[in-house]
Scaffold this active site. Structure first.
Site, PDB file in Angstrom:
ATOM      1  N   CYS A  87     -38.064  18.951 -53.038  1.00 18.39           N
ATOM      2  CA  CYS A  87     -39.371  19.362 -52.411  1.00 18.39           C
ATOM      3  C   CYS A  87     -40.333  19.948 -53.691  1.00 18.39           C
ATOM      4  O   CYS A  87     -39.671  21.040 -53.925  1.00 18.39           O
ATOM      5  CB  CYS A  87     -39.065  20.094 -51.475  1.00 18.39           C
ATOM      6  SG  CYS A  87     -40.991  20.872 -50.630  1.00 18.39           S
ATOM      7  N   MET A 127     -38.194  14.860 -43.240  1.00 14.95           N
ATOM      8  CA  MET A 127     -39.616  15.034 -43.367  1.00 14.95           C
ATOM      9  C   MET A 127     -40.204  16.095 -42.524  1.00 14.95           C
ATOM     10  O   MET A 127     -40.029  15.860 -41.423  1.00 14.95           O
ATOM     11  CB  MET A 127     -40.489  13.587 -43.344  1.00 14.95           C
ATOM     12  CG  MET A 127     -39.865  12.468 -44.135  1.00 14.95           C
ATOM     13  SD  MET A 127     -40.988  10.998 -43.758  1.00 14.95           S
ATOM     14  CE  MET A 127     -39.787  10.426 -42.350  1.00 14.95           C
ATOM     15  N   MET A 128     -40.791  17.194 -43.414  1.00 13.95           N
ATOM     16  CA  MET A 128     -41.358  18.240 -42.639  1.00 13.95           C
ATOM     17  C   MET A 128     -42.565  17.680 -41.572  1.00 13.95           C
ATOM     18  O   MET A 128     -43.331  17.084 -41.735  1.00 13.95           O
ATOM     19  CB  MET A 128     -41.915  19.233 -43.689  1.00 13.95           C
ATOM     20  CG  MET A 128     -41.032  19.979 -44.494  1.00 13.95           C
ATOM     21  SD  MET A 128     -39.610  20.770 -43.738  1.00 13.95           S
ATOM     22  CE  MET A 128     -40.879  22.129 -42.830  1.00 13.95           C
TER      23      MET A 128
END
Length: 337
Positions: A102, A20-21
């Site tokens: 994404c 997760m960014m």
């Protein structure tokens, strides 16, 4: 920093924490590994361009205690993916994973992420190049489709094309991605979850390892999914309520818990936190990943407030965390359920 190649036998995808960014940073991963020795951890997505043209050491920096740890790549150029897969092995990662899920506009414009669901041949080329370049496992994380290519047949075409290139492990977010009109956040919530499609994939391709992802919050749900798939991947729930990871080793691997209480877990981080502070890292960059550790516990709100109000002050150090800890009730005698 010296990296050591972890043993392959330690790598299990039965339970993993999603990439997760801005969330699965080295600071969060260090905490997660204290809580669970067996959960497979993933880095944030790193683009091939950042590794080829940027500060490779900074992007791949991690602590050996984080193993088993997978590097997630964003990219579509086979040569660049091969180069980055070699770097993944060189830096000691346990696995290299290609992001085909994404949905953001920024990555679409660079042929990264979910838009690649529409180009299974290109994904296959990248996978083949990565497998040729490295000895560590190459996996793919993807959606069940994208708008315009959201049929069961399209999904099967993707799986068959990419598996023919040698990919044996597919981590499947059980939603389509809508590439126009929805934000990345909306793409995590609005398209309906179709867990049954992931189950069907495992039935249709029993020789492949199929990991399910998307909207999973409880261990009860995990066990239900494990009746149909090879593994479960949790994302936001594992981040916002990290203490649930303390039960993973017992719940899914039949092993003793790695840590007995939250105080013990956080105190075990102190040497690492001090090391990071000595490197010039601001305390607030670390404490933002600790906010959920005392979720639902007496004093948890005061713990979070103290960190929020004090971690960003100039010169803040470990004493801020120690003061916050003093506001939470003494350690529980046993693991929370």
């Amino acid at each position: 920093m010296t990296f050591h190649q972890p043993s392959v036998s330690a790598l299990s995808r039965r339970f993993s924490v999603a990439p997760m960014m801005d969330w699965t940073t080295p600071h969060f991963r260090y905490l997660a590994r204290i809580l669970s020795k067996r959960a497979l951890l993933y880095t944030e997505m790193v683009t091939t361009g950042a590794l080829v043209h940027g500060d490779t050491e900074r992007f791949l920096r991690h602590d050996a205690s984080e193993y088993p740890l997978a590097l997630q790549l964003g990219g579509s150029n086979a040569n660049e993916l091969a180069h980055c897969a070699r770097l993944a092995q060189q830096f000691g990662f346990s696995e290299v994973n290609l992001n085909v899920g994404c949905p953001s506009d920024r990555v679409q414009n660079n042929m990264i992420g979910a838009c690649l669901m529409g180009h299974p041949g290109k994904v296959a080329e990248g996978v083949a190049a990565m497998r040729e370049a490295t000895d560590i496992p190459v996996t793919v994380k993807h959606r069940i489709g994208i708008n315009g290519r959201e049929s069961w047949d399209h999904l099967c075409e993707f799986i068959e094309t990419v598996s023919a290139a040698g990919c044996q492990t597919f981590i499947v977010h059980a939603r389509i991605a809508i590439l126009e009109g929805l934000s990345p956040k909306e793409n995590r919530d609005i398209p309906p979850l179709k867990y049954d499609w992931v189950y069907r994939l495992k039935q249709a391709y029993p020789h492949l390892e199929i990991i399910i992802n998307g909207g999973i919050k409880t261990f009860e749900e995990c066990h239900q999914h494990l009746e149909h798939t090879d593994g479960v991947m949790l994302g936001r729930e594992a981040y916002h309520n990290p203490w649930l990871l303390a039960d993973v080793d017992t719940e899914f691997f039949g092993e003793q818990p790695a840590v007995n209480n939250r105080h013990e877990a956080l105190q075990a981080m102190f040497p690492f936190i001090q090391q990071e502070l000595d490197r010039g890292v601001y305390l607030t960059h670390i404490t933002r990943h600790l906010m959920g550790l005392f979720l639902g516990q007496p004093g948890g709100r005061q713990f979070r407030r103290h960190l929020s109000e004090n971690a960003n002050k100039p010169g803040s150090g470990l004493e801020v965390i120690e003061q916050a800890l003093s506001k939470v009730r003494e350690p529980e005698p046993s693991l929370a359920s």
